[in-house]
Write a protein that holds these residues in place. Sequence first.
Motif, mmCIF file in Angstrom:
data_model
loop_
_atom_site.group_PDB
_atom_site.id
_atom_site.type_symbol
_atom_site.label_atom_id
_atom_site.label_comp_id
_atom_site.label_asym_id
_atom_site.label_seq_id
_atom_site.Cartn_x
_atom_site.Cartn_y
_atom_site.Cartn_z
ATOM 1 N N MET A 29 7.848 -85.878 -107.510
ATOM 2 C CA MET A 29 7.783 -84.689 -106.380
ATOM 3 C C MET A 29 8.660 -83.825 -106.790
ATOM 4 O O MET A 29 10.061 -84.332 -106.833
ATOM 5 N N ASN A 30 8.579 -82.610 -106.907
ATOM 6 C CA ASN A 30 9.802 -81.950 -107.141
ATOM 7 C C ASN A 30 9.312 -80.586 -106.155
ATOM 8 O O ASN A 30 9.639 -79.500 -106.744
ATOM 9 N N GLN A 31 9.194 -80.646 -105.097
ATOM 10 C CA GLN A 31 9.146 -79.739 -104.013
ATOM 11 C C GLN A 31 10.460 -79.082 -103.505
ATOM 12 O O GLN A 31 10.548 -78.015 -103.106
ATOM 13 N N GLU A 32 11.399 -79.801 -104.335
ATOM 14 C CA GLU A 32 12.796 -79.255 -103.585
ATOM 15 C C GLU A 32 12.981 -77.923 -104.173
ATOM 16 O O GLU A 32 13.682 -76.996 -103.414
ATOM 17 N N GLN A 33 12.765 -77.342 -105.410
ATOM 18 C CA GLN A 33 12.895 -76.285 -105.968
ATOM 19 C C GLN A 33 12.074 -75.162 -105.181
ATOM 20 O O GLN A 33 12.579 -74.199 -105.030
ATOM 21 N N LYS A 34 11.073 -75.694 -104.455
ATOM 22 C CA LYS A 34 10.476 -74.693 -103.760
ATOM 23 C C LYS A 34 10.959 -74.051 -102.390
ATOM 24 O O LYS A 34 10.549 -73.018 -101.857
ATOM 25 N N VAL A 35 11.864 -74.874 -101.857
ATOM 26 C CA VAL A 35 12.533 -74.598 -100.552
ATOM 27 C C VAL A 35 13.320 -73.181 -100.738
ATOM 28 O O VAL A 35 14.341 -73.169 -101.593
ATOM 29 N N THR A 63 -6.359 -86.322 -113.825
ATOM 30 C CA THR A 63 -7.068 -85.865 -112.681
ATOM 31 C C THR A 63 -6.489 -84.611 -112.202
ATOM 32 O O THR A 63 -6.867 -83.968 -111.364
ATOM 33 N N GLY A 64 -5.207 -84.260 -112.330
ATOM 34 C CA GLY A 64 -4.382 -83.026 -112.146
ATOM 35 C C GLY A 64 -4.139 -83.186 -110.790
ATOM 36 O O GLY A 64 -4.013 -82.308 -109.959
ATOM 37 N N VAL A 65 -3.804 -84.663 -110.262
ATOM 38 C CA VAL A 65 -3.427 -84.696 -109.092
ATOM 39 C C VAL A 65 -1.901 -84.057 -108.494
ATOM 40 O O VAL A 65 -1.978 -83.743 -107.490
ATOM 41 N N LYS A 66 -1.252 -83.998 -109.418
ATOM 42 C CA LYS A 66 0.192 -83.397 -109.155
ATOM 43 C C LYS A 66 -0.168 -82.071 -108.665
ATOM 44 O O LYS A 66 0.535 -81.596 -107.536
ATOM 45 N N ARG A 67 -0.869 -81.239 -109.390
ATOM 46 C CA ARG A 67 -1.116 -79.817 -109.005
ATOM 47 C C ARG A 67 -1.712 -79.818 -107.572
ATOM 48 O O ARG A 67 -1.388 -78.822 -106.929
ATOM 49 N N ILE A 68 -2.703 -80.768 -107.393
ATOM 50 C CA ILE A 68 -3.600 -80.547 -106.183
ATOM 51 C C ILE A 68 -2.589 -80.920 -104.882
ATOM 52 O O ILE A 68 -2.431 -80.078 -104.129
ATOM 53 N N SER A 69 -1.933 -82.037 -105.021
ATOM 54 C CA SER A 69 -1.064 -82.375 -103.848
ATOM 55 C C SER A 69 0.145 -81.374 -103.634
ATOM 56 O O SER A 69 0.571 -81.158 -102.552
ATOM 57 N N ARG A 70 0.619 -80.804 -104.835
ATOM 58 C CA ARG A 70 1.742 -79.741 -104.891
ATOM 59 C C ARG A 70 0.902 -78.669 -103.879
ATOM 60 O O ARG A 70 1.489 -78.069 -102.861
ATOM 61 N N ALA A 71 -0.382 -78.102 -104.379
ATOM 62 C CA ALA A 71 -0.832 -77.120 -103.589
ATOM 63 C C ALA A 71 -1.026 -77.312 -102.257
ATOM 64 O O ALA A 71 -0.921 -76.364 -101.275
ATOM 65 N N ILE A 72 -1.451 -78.553 -101.930
ATOM 66 C CA ILE A 72 -1.696 -79.153 -100.424
ATOM 67 C C ILE A 72 -0.247 -79.050 -99.782
ATOM 68 O O ILE A 72 -0.068 -78.236 -98.665
ATOM 69 N N PRO A 88 7.982 -75.430 -96.502
ATOM 70 C CA PRO A 88 6.861 -76.018 -96.729
ATOM 71 C C PRO A 88 6.082 -77.055 -95.678
ATOM 72 O O PRO A 88 6.868 -77.651 -94.892
ATOM 73 N N PHE A 89 4.962 -77.122 -96.055
ATOM 74 C CA PHE A 89 4.249 -77.992 -94.816
ATOM 75 C C PHE A 89 4.676 -79.250 -94.927
ATOM 76 O O PHE A 89 5.009 -79.832 -93.977
ATOM 77 N N TYR A 90 4.947 -79.918 -96.276
ATOM 78 C CA TYR A 90 5.614 -81.068 -96.256
ATOM 79 C C TYR A 90 6.896 -81.034 -96.694
ATOM 80 O O TYR A 90 7.372 -80.105 -97.388
ATOM 81 N N PRO A 91 7.944 -81.814 -95.535
ATOM 82 C CA PRO A 91 7.535 -82.498 -94.766
ATOM 83 C C PRO A 91 7.521 -81.856 -93.396
ATOM 84 O O PRO A 91 7.201 -82.726 -92.577
ATOM 85 N N TYR A 92 8.231 -80.769 -93.155
ATOM 86 C CA TYR A 92 8.460 -80.199 -91.923
ATOM 87 C C TYR A 92 7.198 -80.012 -91.207
ATOM 88 O O TYR A 92 7.208 -80.730 -89.947
#
Lengths: 197, 605
Positions: free
Chosen positions: A1-7, B12-21, B225-229
């Motif tokens: 998980m690297n959403q950190e960069q997105k904040v 599956t490309g699951v990382k891209r999908i979960s990131r998009a969601i 971002p939607f996750y986690p806030y």
Amino acid sequence: MNQEQKVSPSPRRKPETSKIEQGTSSAQAIRNIAPRRSFLGLMIGLMTASIAGVMGVLFAGFSLFPAFKKLSVERDWTDVAPVDDIPDGEPVKRAVVISQDGGWGRFNTQQLVWIVKNGDHLVVYSAICPHLGCTINATDSGFICPCHGSAWARDGRKLGGPTPRGMDTLEHRVKDGLLQVRYRFFRQGVPDKHVIA
Amino acid sequence: MASLYDWIDERTGVKRISRAILDEPIRGGARFAYVFGSGLVFLFLLQAATGIFLTMYYVPSADHAHASVAYIQKVVPMGSIIRGLHSYGASAMIIILVAHLVQTYLFGAYKQRRELLWIVGIIMLLIVLGFAFTGYLLPWDQEAYFGTKVGTSVAGEVPVVGEVMQRILLGGHDLTTLTLSRFFVTHIFLLPLALLLLVVLHLYFFRRAGAAGPYHHRDDAKVEPFYPYQLFKDMLFIFIVFLVLLILAVKFPARLGPQADPTSDYLARPPWYFLPLFQLLKYFPGKLALIPTVGLPMVLFGLLFLLPFIDRRPERHPLRRPIAVSALALALGGSVALGALSKYQDATHPEFSAKLRAQEEEARAFMKASFVPQEIGRSIPVNPPIVKNPPVVGSRVLKIYFANCANCHGADAMGGPMAPALVKLAKHWRLTKSFLVDYLLGHTREPAPGSMPRFKQLMPEDREAIAEWLLALDKPIRAMEPEAPAVAAATPSAKAIEPKKRTTTLGGPRAIYRSHGAPLEQPAFPPPPAAFTAHCAFCHGPRGEGNIGPRLISITEKPNRRPEDLLKLLTDPRAYGLKDPMPARFPQLSDEDRRQIVEWLSKLK
């Protein structure tokens, strides 16, 4: 998980992060936001897991309980036929009504039995094949199961075929001239006779 | 773990999908005001899961629906809780849906190219109401039956198309097991499929337009971002909703009243979300009832559908949209007031309140009573008669039959215009072989013109053979297997025919399964007098059930067939317009015979 960069940094950051943000690099800020994010993630996981857990227990109890229900082996005597009507020697096939527990209903269904009478000696067999449950037929000399070719003698002895045991006898009695049986289901495919219902 | 995740991701490309969601940007930051949409997704999943499991025991048939729900409620472990979650979940869905709609409305979130998003939402509102309406009937208790009866009647009031619409809803002219089947299928297949598709569409439109964000511009710069806030806030809300539902389901089990009884004077009241319409109905008598039942909902939903096109100003702040907000306040306030008024009127009405309390009490008593399984199926076995000495029958007997008997008794032995059927002689008349042989010879009867001739020309062994064969004959010749016409009846045990104690089922009609066309559960049967058996039974059947002569059961209820009529008729049949062969046959009856026969016939019901 690297959403950190997105904040994206925001002027209205939460207090604990906004202090740090003043005069620090964004990389440092992200490192400090991370604990809060993982805490929220943990909480989300916990809540999801607890809902799933509760529902799992509910659904398991709901759907699996028939497998763990205590077996009541008491079954009433069922009328078969006036004993005098039963001819000597020849096997006679009779349908008997048995009561089956269908949960919301008590189902009066029919099952077949074979009766063999020789003078005073009388035996009642279940017509269910002990192998895989087809219906046993009578032949001139004994019994066969047409599905897989098991064969039995008139006295129920196993003669051949895949059946693991002889024909299953049923408990019977004669009351006021009427032959009655206590119908049972037996476990199939095993050499010993076990009552299952 | 990480490498496994990579392995799956590569395929599956699951990382891209979960990131998009998960990284969906929430304009203006996460808020509790946005939790309702996720709440609805959760409730949909909860309803689907509990619903699927409920069908594990539920039977969609008017005969068994109520028993199966009672079984779920009273016997199946966790059944009461799962049914409670499903029942309270339905109400929660409507509440949260309204909350979602109100939030979207107040935030002006239907504006700025979100027309389709909004319209799909309104369609989903209709579908959820459809879920509520169809699900309400399924338990088939008093409340369900009468509530649906009123609901479908309302549909029938619609001008022009109403009657057809009502018949489509009911699957016929009345509320029957067919209604239950189609409500069930609509509830568990059609509506869920439709809702699922619309949820996907709704989410797609939502992600395409992006979250609308707050109606003011103070937080414009803030994006989370939607996750986690947002997800955390959503999940907290979902968790609380779940806890509330669980507590309700455990503490206050969903109601199940006694089985639907169409003859009862049940006072039907709609579920709470239809109360406002129900209350309005009271103010519009006769034809005017169409205003609240059809007119108002159509206007209301019409306005809702068109809202994004009517209100095109970009302004989103509720305080600067006084007309829109006051219209909403009026609609909501009016609904709540009407619903409350209906409750108040019921509570203060001297008769209704007592009746509703009594119904409540009945339902509670039913819930407390222990479960009684339904009795299903017959209680006597249908057995062919026991074969004592299976007669060996060859084509010789058939040859004799066709040469001598078939002309009159029919090629299938089912009788002809001149002579009766010959099947089941042994069973019905207890005839013996010697009797039949004597009969063939004419020893036991007085051959009269037009009656059966003597068959002295047959060889003695042929007479024996045909008598034996006749006794064994229990079905038409054509219907028999080629090699074995004989499943013989010696003396069928009286026990097998005698009616036993009747099986009753709880509530619904008695279930009787017929097979092989065998008679089941014959009514109590008084023995016929000897004169009947001797003179009438051959044509009218040993029990008057009819054979080549007409059926005599309940004959005395017909006009001109009162007992005194029958007495006269037996003396002089022509006076009653009867034709041959009935009048010619039995003039030799004594007065006492006639009296006995008529007395017996009048008991034959």
